[in-house]
Design an enzyme around this catalytic site. Sequence first.
Site, PDB file in Angstrom:
ATOM      1  N   ARG A 135       5.877  -0.161  13.718  1.00 29.15           N
ATOM      2  CA  ARG A 135       7.067   0.114  12.917  1.00 29.15           C
ATOM      3  C   ARG A 135       7.905   1.126  13.688  1.00 29.15           C
ATOM      4  O   ARG A 135       7.376   1.895  14.490  1.00 29.15           O
ATOM      5  CB  ARG A 135       6.689   0.690  11.557  1.00 29.15           C
ATOM      6  N   LYS A 166       1.741   4.209   7.516  1.00 29.88           N
ATOM      7  CA  LYS A 166       2.105   4.595   6.148  1.00 29.88           C
ATOM      8  C   LYS A 166       0.936   5.297   5.469  1.00 29.88           C
ATOM      9  O   LYS A 166      -0.217   4.912   5.634  1.00 29.88           O
ATOM     10  CB  LYS A 166       2.503   3.352   5.345  1.00 29.88           C
ATOM     11  N   HIS A 215      12.206  -3.974  14.045  1.00 30.57           N
ATOM     12  CA  HIS A 215      11.196  -4.705  13.282  1.00 30.57           C
ATOM     13  C   HIS A 215      11.024  -6.135  13.794  1.00 30.57           C
ATOM     14  O   HIS A 215       9.973  -6.752  13.584  1.00 30.57           O
ATOM     15  CB  HIS A 215      11.568  -4.708  11.798  1.00 30.57           C
ATOM     16  N   ARG A 253       8.106  -6.349  15.963  1.00 33.15           N
ATOM     17  CA  ARG A 253       6.860  -6.340  15.180  1.00 33.15           C
ATOM     18  C   ARG A 253       6.582  -7.749  14.647  1.00 33.15           C
ATOM     19  O   ARG A 253       5.451  -8.232  14.722  1.00 33.15           O
ATOM     20  CB  ARG A 253       7.002  -5.325  14.046  1.00 33.15           C
ATOM     21  N   HIS A 290      -1.324  -3.507   7.642  1.00 36.03           N
ATOM     22  CA  HIS A 290      -0.951  -4.007   6.321  1.00 36.03           C
ATOM     23  C   HIS A 290      -2.038  -3.679   5.299  1.00 36.03           C
ATOM     24  O   HIS A 290      -3.230  -3.887   5.571  1.00 36.03           O
ATOM     25  CB  HIS A 290      -0.743  -5.523   6.344  1.00 36.03           C
ATOM     26  N   TYR A 324       3.326 -14.679   8.098  1.00 35.01           N
ATOM     27  CA  TYR A 324       3.461 -15.112   9.493  1.00 35.01           C
ATOM     28  C   TYR A 324       2.805 -16.460   9.752  1.00 35.01           C
ATOM     29  O   TYR A 324       2.989 -17.045  10.806  1.00 35.01           O
ATOM     30  CB  TYR A 324       2.876 -14.059  10.442  1.00 35.01           C
TER      31      TYR A 324
END
Length: 281
Positions: A149, A173, A245, A248, A271, A280
């Site tokens: 990210r 995150k 992004h 990514r 994730h 994806y």
Amino acid sequence: MDWKFAVKDFEVYLKMERSLSSNTVESYLRDIEQLQQFLEIKNYGFKPAQVELKHLNEFISWVSDLGMEASSQARTISGVKAFYKFLVMEDLIDKNPTELLEAPKIGRKLPDTLSEMEIDELISAIDLSKPEGERNKAILETLYSCGLRVSELINLKISNIHFDIGFVRVVGKGNKERLVPLGGKAQKQLDIYINKVRNHVEVQKGHEDFVFLNRRGKQLTRVMIFTIIKRLAAEIGMKKNISPHTFRHSFATHLIEGGADLRAVQEMLGHESITTTEIYT
């Protein structure tokens, strides 16, 4: 009332009255910092109370043009709205300019990706004769090689790059850490940048461990990464609307196309849910 005073009060309010986590508070403050950057770039010189709805709409158009996704735009708008709601609540301004500010509609869609040829074309467009050339090449190679990210990229630390084993420790995150393999091209380019370019930069105090620095020796901003990529896309005449992004997304898509296990890709992307990674496929 200037920005420094208003933002400091807002920070205290978020921490003390709303008891938000340090990560959430930092996220709110980043949103306000982006607004300030926009106003500086436009040479508006406004104090918080002088900002009007038309300026905020310009700001949203600006972040959209940088390639920021609709979900990120919506979060940024939420942060700006919270800031102005606080200023009204504290009687620091009379009117809230964000009342009619609309967030972009968020839909679940397939992410834009780049082919390996397009990524090579973007990287080849970098002018390595310029001081920032090797740095920008290292940025793109790292974004694609590790699927980071943009926030993870600008906060990447030299101490978290393990050249000996070919891995990068990434803080994502919620301060969650993960180990991501570092591709050969990215490893080579990072080595060139860190040991032959960055070591000639006069690093500012507090920025010693950040990998990517600006010419003043400070950590790069999110906006700068967006700008670098936008300029390169314009130089090669790319029609796709790309952002950090996009690298990514391309990283994940190419892995899955190559037969990588979905759970492994989930781990590398950081994730929380496998459902997010399944897009994806």
